[in-house]
Design a protein around this motif. Structure first.
Motif, PDB file in Angstrom:
ATOM      1  N   GLN A 198     -43.218 -20.962 -14.035  1.00 32.15           N
ATOM      2  CA  GLN A 198     -41.979 -20.216 -13.845  1.00 32.15           C
ATOM      3  C   GLN A 198     -40.790 -21.021 -14.351  1.00 32.15           C
ATOM      4  OE1 GLN A 198     -41.109 -19.213  -9.786  1.00 32.15           O
ATOM      5  NE2 GLN A 198     -39.250 -18.092 -10.284  1.00 32.15           N
TER       6      GLN A 198
ATOM      7  N   TYR B 272     -49.816 -20.914 -13.937  1.00 30.02           N
ATOM      8  CA  TYR B 272     -48.640 -20.053 -13.741  1.00 30.02           C
ATOM      9  C   TYR B 272     -47.392 -20.926 -13.835  1.00 30.02           C
ATOM     10  CZ  TYR B 272     -45.891 -16.202 -11.696  1.00 30.02           C
ATOM     11  OH  TYR B 272     -44.990 -15.183 -11.476  1.00 30.02           O
TER      12      TYR B 272
ATOM     13  N   HIS C  68     -43.553 -16.949 -16.435  1.00 33.00           N
ATOM     14  CA  HIS C  68     -42.573 -16.170 -15.682  1.00 33.00           C
ATOM     15  C   HIS C  68     -41.183 -16.709 -16.029  1.00 33.00           C
ATOM     16  CE1 HIS C  68     -41.103 -14.979 -11.344  1.00 33.00           C
ATOM     17  NE2 HIS C  68     -40.261 -14.635 -12.280  1.00 33.00           N
TER      18      HIS C  68
END
Length: 324
Positions: free
Chosen positions: A149, A147, A172
């Motif tokens: 960001q 993940y 993200h």
């Protein structure tokens, strides 16, 4: 120079590291302290705070949240101008609600990690975090979700290119490159960082460019949002149309209702007139009868006077057999 324009570690760091008292079987443990708040590992038995050595000689701080119900592990690379002290509670909530094990880490030069933040250091930082997941926690590549960001999308994608069996990669607010965040350039310059292929920091077009380069595409979140907006607009339009139809019907009804009101008023007036006439008629009959009776009584009294003196020879004044 590029690093100075690209990286913004919180200064000072939002947390401190403290060593807990020695445990009998585990040695010393680290804990994160933020202001007056202590993230005490004794109260969170499934949380580990770690120092990881990178291949570039830096020590990065990482935190690992273990969820007993998890089958997958998320490796989270946070955004710019943040560190583990600020991300700690979010990581805890994500691990709990998504039912995943979660590891977050600070880049070199962020938080209490040593070294300076550079593009190459971030690649080494995420590699050290992933190696820890494999070696210390026995996590398999196919059970890992990366993940990334914002600025964390750079090291995330770099690691993803070397791990073909990953379960998933989530980006993200990803950046196409560091320079493109600040300037709408279309060329790739040697001094740019993270050169890859309705956010006021990173425009959504960055994510679109990266998505178009994916070999296996999954539906991007912005399309789901666009679809939801279309559905909402259609529903709103439908409601507006019904309102317009209702208003049109009401406008058509108003003249008829007005006419009905006039008819009702006229009908009511007629009823009142009939009622008044109905009242007037008995009154008139009563008055006429009274006047007729008055005249008759007057004549009777006059006839009685005539009879009393014996002067009447008019039959109408003569008493009848039925007279009283």
């Amino acid at each position: 120079m590029a690093a100075k324009f690209a990286f913004f570690p919180p200064s000072p760091p939002s947390y401190e590291l403290e060593e807990e008292e020695e445990a009998e079987d585990c040695g010393k443990k680290l804990r994160i302290v933020t202001g007056v708040s202590v993230r005490n590992n004794n109260n969170r038995k499934n949380v580990d705070v770690l120092r990881l050595e990178t291949k570039r000689g830096n020590q990065v701080v990482a935190v690992y949240f273990k969820n007993p119900a998890a089958s997958l592990t998320m490796l989270y690379s946070h955004g710019n101008a943040a560190d583990l002290g600020q991300m700690y509670d979010l990581f805890c909530e994500l691990s709990l609600h998504l039912r995943v094990n979660l590891m977050g880490y600070d880049y070199s030069g962020y938080g209490k990690s040593t070294g300076k933040p550079t593009e190459q250091n971030t690649y080494a930082d995420i590699e050290a975090a992933y190696r820890c997941l494999e070696e210390k926690y026995g996590v398999k590549e196919e059970d890992v979700i990366l993940y990334g960001q914002s600025v964390g999308s750079g090291p995330t994608l770099d690691l993803a290119t070397r791990l073909p069996k990953l379960r998933a990669v989530v980006l993200h607010s990803p950046i196409a490159s560091g320079l493109r965040v600040m300037y709408p350039v279309k060329k790739t310059y040697w001094f740019d960082i993270y050169k890859g292929t309705a956010d006021d920091v990173v425009d959504w077009s960055h994510g679109k460019q990266l998505w178009e380069c994916c070999k296996e595409k999954y539906e991007p979140l912005w399309r789901i949002i666009e679809r939801a907006q279309i559905v909402r607009e259609a529903a709103r339009s439908s409601v507006d149309q019904r309102d317009k139809c209702r208003l049109s019907v009401e406008q058509k009804e108003k003249p008829r209702l007005s006419m009905d009101c006039r008819e009702k008023s006229r009908s009511s007036t007629d009823r009142r007139e009939r009622s008044r006439k109905s009242v007037d008629l008995p009154e008139r009959e009563s008055i006429g009868s009274y006047q007729h009776e008055k005249a008759r009584n007057s004549i009777d009294r006059f006839g009685g006077m005539i009879r009393s003196v014996g002067l009447c020879n008019i039959d109408c004044f003569k008493p009848t057999a039925t007279a009283i």
